[in-house]
Design a protein around this motif. Structure first.
Motif, short mmCIF file in Angstrom:
data_model
loop_
_atom_site.label_atom_id
_atom_site.label_comp_id
_atom_site.label_asym_id
_atom_site.label_seq_id
_atom_site.Cartn_x
_atom_site.Cartn_y
_atom_site.Cartn_z
N SER A 16 0.82 -1.17 0.06
CA SER A 16 -0.24 -0.08 -0.09
C SER A 16 0.79 1.18 0.01
CB SER A 16 -0.80 -0.08 1.26
OG SER A 16 -1.76 1.28 1.31
N GLY A 17 1.12 1.96 -0.95
CA GLY A 17 1.86 3.07 -1.22
C GLY A 17 1.98 3.40 -2.78
N SER A 18 3.05 4.05 -3.06
CA SER A 18 3.23 4.60 -4.45
C SER A 18 3.80 3.66 -5.29
CB SER A 18 3.75 5.87 -4.68
OG SER A 18 5.20 5.84 -4.19
N ALA A 19 3.61 3.67 -6.71
CA ALA A 19 4.44 2.61 -7.59
C ALA A 19 5.96 2.54 -7.13
CB ALA A 19 4.12 2.80 -9.00
N ALA A 20 6.48 3.83 -7.15
CA ALA A 20 8.09 3.94 -6.70
C ALA A 20 8.23 3.35 -5.47
CB ALA A 20 8.15 5.65 -6.83
N GLU A 21 7.38 3.74 -4.50
CA GLU A 21 8.00 3.06 -3.05
C GLU A 21 7.62 1.39 -3.20
OE1 GLU A 21 6.76 3.87 1.36
OE2 GLU A 21 5.05 3.85 0.06
N ALA A 22 6.75 1.14 -3.98
CA ALA A 22 6.63 -0.39 -3.97
C ALA A 22 8.03 -1.14 -4.73
CB ALA A 22 5.46 -0.77 -4.83
#
Length: 197
Positions: free
Chosen positions: A81-87
């Motif tokens: 659960s978070g941004s694509a960049a963080e993932a």
């Protein structure tokens, strides 16, 4: 607008950009203690949506790493659960949330509660359509019910994951190809075949 959207959904079935697991375990403070057991018993190829909003950032990252190791051992997908960049930075297989700006190799999941929200989520790879049934997360809240859930799901151009009071028998009853749960996997010996409670 509505007519063209519906026509597109019915006439142009799209194959998903990323394979979508049949069963999804959604993490929450109340099922945290049962996650290891659930991941060991879920059918290979299931998915975990990691939320853990109750933890501090360092604790959340550490818990994610623990569960990522176990998910990999059992062949499960792990979505953060978070941004694509963080993932991507965390080594997740995808991102869960409202950020649909990034595509490419990142699986993108988002929760929707109505046909209007479904229209806005057309860039997602799959949607969690919720809540189908009453849930502990939102006691007394409004639910879609099986008929409305099926009606909205039939209009989706992307795979639909049923969420909200779901169990394996309920997913079969409403005809859902994909389903997700929070409480459904707590204390069950075989989460993929859990009984209605």
């Amino acid at each position: 607008m509505a007519g063209s959207f519906m026509a597109r959904c019915y006439s142009d079935p799209m194959s998903p950009r990323h394979p979508v697991s049949k069963i999804w375990l959604v993490s929450d403070a109340r099922n945290d203690a049962a996650l290891e057991r659930a991941l060991k018993h879920l059918p290979r190829g299931s998915g975990l949506i990691f939320r853990h909003y109750h933890l501090s950032p360092p604790e959340r990252r550490a818990r994610f790493k623990q569960l990522r190791r176990l998910a990999r051992q059992h062949g499960h997908r792990l979505v953060l659960s978070g941004s694509a960049a963080e993932a991507r930075r965390w080594g997740a297989d995808g991102a869960y949330g409202a950020d649909l700006s990034a595509g490419g190799s990142t699986l993108r999941l988002v929760t929707v509660h109505s046909l209007r929200e479904l229209r806005r989520a057309h860039r997602a790879d799959a949607v969690l359509l919720s809540p189908v049934f009453p849930t502990r997360s939102h006691p007394g809240g409004k639910v879609l019910g099986p008929v409305r859930w099926r009606t909205i799901a039939a209009l989706s151009p992307v795979p639909v994951i049923a969420l909200g009071g779901m169990t394996a028998p309920r997913s079969r009853r409403i005809g859902a190809k994909h389903w997700a749960g929070i409480d459904a996997f707590c204390g069950k010996a075989n989460p993929g075949n859990s009984k209605d409670s």
